[in-house]
Design a protein around this motif. Sequence first.
Motif, mmCIF file in Angstrom:
data_model
loop_
_atom_site.group_PDB
_atom_site.id
_atom_site.type_symbol
_atom_site.label_atom_id
_atom_site.label_comp_id
_atom_site.label_asym_id
_atom_site.label_seq_id
_atom_site.Cartn_x
_atom_site.Cartn_y
_atom_site.Cartn_z
ATOM 1 N N CYS A 164 0.802 -0.876 -0.036
ATOM 2 C CA CYS A 164 -0.028 -0.119 0.704
ATOM 3 C C CYS A 164 1.159 1.415 0.031
ATOM 4 N N HIS A 165 2.470 0.795 0.419
ATOM 5 C CA HIS A 165 2.886 2.606 -0.100
ATOM 6 C C HIS A 165 4.335 2.161 -0.178
ATOM 7 N N ALA A 166 4.979 3.330 -0.704
ATOM 8 C CA ALA A 166 6.451 2.628 -0.804
ATOM 9 C C ALA A 166 6.980 2.759 0.289
ATOM 10 N N PRO A 167 8.581 2.518 -0.274
ATOM 11 C CA PRO A 167 9.592 1.951 0.735
ATOM 12 C C PRO A 167 9.900 3.231 1.701
ATOM 13 N N MET A 168 10.100 3.770 3.029
ATOM 14 C CA MET A 168 10.581 5.179 3.803
ATOM 15 C C MET A 168 11.718 5.252 3.227
ATOM 16 N N LYS A 169 12.083 6.213 3.242
ATOM 17 C CA LYS A 169 12.994 6.943 3.344
ATOM 18 C C LYS A 169 13.980 6.929 4.183
ATOM 19 N N PHE A 170 13.291 6.156 5.424
ATOM 20 C CA PHE A 170 14.117 6.531 6.401
ATOM 21 C C PHE A 170 14.063 6.165 7.601
ATOM 22 N N ALA A 171 14.057 5.512 8.559
ATOM 23 C CA ALA A 171 13.228 5.383 10.248
ATOM 24 C C ALA A 171 13.975 5.412 11.438
ATOM 25 N N ALA A 172 13.496 6.374 12.333
ATOM 26 C CA ALA A 172 14.817 7.035 13.336
ATOM 27 C C ALA A 172 13.612 6.419 14.657
ATOM 28 N N ILE A 173 14.339 5.575 15.514
ATOM 29 C CA ILE A 173 14.026 4.606 16.482
ATOM 30 C C ILE A 173 14.455 5.119 18.035
ATOM 31 N N TYR A 174 13.080 5.265 18.286
ATOM 32 C CA TYR A 174 14.242 5.464 19.642
ATOM 33 C C TYR A 174 13.701 4.826 20.858
ATOM 34 N N SER A 175 14.836 4.392 21.856
ATOM 35 C CA SER A 175 14.400 3.455 22.427
ATOM 36 C C SER A 175 13.675 1.949 22.108
ATOM 37 N N GLY A 176 13.709 1.969 20.867
ATOM 38 C CA GLY A 176 12.997 0.572 20.052
ATOM 39 C C GLY A 176 13.526 -0.650 20.339
ATOM 40 N N PHE A 177 13.216 -1.717 20.062
ATOM 41 C CA PHE A 177 13.842 -2.993 20.367
ATOM 42 C C PHE A 177 12.858 -4.453 19.333
ATOM 43 N N LYS A 178 13.584 -5.112 19.723
ATOM 44 C CA LYS A 178 13.038 -6.209 18.010
ATOM 45 C C LYS A 178 11.894 -7.053 19.101
ATOM 46 N N ALA A 179 11.160 -7.480 18.245
ATOM 47 C CA ALA A 179 10.166 -8.980 18.731
ATOM 48 C C ALA A 179 10.970 -9.708 19.139
ATOM 49 N N PRO A 180 11.154 -10.361 19.810
ATOM 50 C CA PRO A 180 11.436 -11.639 20.139
ATOM 51 C C PRO A 180 11.121 -13.215 19.895
ATOM 52 N N HIS A 181 10.258 -13.349 20.154
ATOM 53 C CA HIS A 181 9.986 -14.421 19.267
ATOM 54 C C HIS A 181 9.599 -15.253 17.443
ATOM 55 N N PRO A 182 10.179 -16.306 17.771
ATOM 56 C CA PRO A 182 10.860 -16.570 16.281
ATOM 57 C C PRO A 182 9.924 -15.858 14.967
#
Length: 290
Positions: free
Chosen positions: A184-202
């Motif tokens: 539905c949307h073109a790829p983002m040109k950037f992502a700025a992530i503050y205190s983010g994290f990765k979903a840990p479940h496989p």
Amino acid sequence: MPPPPAPTKPLRILMLHGYTQSGPLFRAKTRALEKHLAKAFPSGASLVYPTAPHRLSPADIPVWDNSAPAPVSTEPLDCYAWWTRADTNPPTYTGLAQGLARVAECLKTEGPFDGVVGFSQGGALAGMVASLLETGRPEAFGAYAESVKSGGKWWAGGLEKWKDLKFDADTYPASFLNADGTVCHAPMKFAAIYSGFKAPHPAYGAYFSPKIATPTVHFLGSVDTVVVEDRSLALVDVCVEPRIVRHPGGHFLPASQKEWVGALIAFMRESLESKVDKKEERVEDMELPF
């Protein structure tokens, strides 16, 4: 006379708030950042702040101070989440499909956007959104689903007991697709992530394999005790050429301090310029009649 230059559009940024916040509250906390960005870019900046779909009750609010009394009321608060955590280890995310659908709705009605900024849970979501919009990501979800069916590497390490869980992590979110099956949307040109994290479940592996190719910058607070550094670095590790910026604070988005705002603006400019450079390189390779 040559025609007048085409009017430039303001930079459009999708702003994703953290757990227990809302769009209006996140905007109130980042008004200084909004003003800095408007001044930094010649065409200005337009920031859009959606609110997550899941309204929280006091029982959903974590008590960071163990000496504090537990919440008594169960009435909903003006606090929202993109998802809630299910009681599994590693945790799975309940309501993620609805959270993504809210973002997809914003992409379709308020976009197009140049980039995404997220804080805490919104930072984790910003990485996932950037991933979903990348070329080839639907195919990665398809490969993931096939791997699950065959008992492949996604479930290595003694995690087979989760293979039969019924949740919506193994397919590309339908909300991110148009009626004709395109993203539905073109790829983002950037992502700025503050205190983010990765979903840990496989189960969420298709978001991170292949790695997130969208340019990312990760702001980490040196005394952040809510999202500790190891959790943030797990997200950094699944990004291609990520940039890390450490600030001396805790779990917040430094919206007014010049040093950290300047780092964000520099990253945005470089990401936007790199897109322009790639476009210009393709034009230069063409055979032109002059």
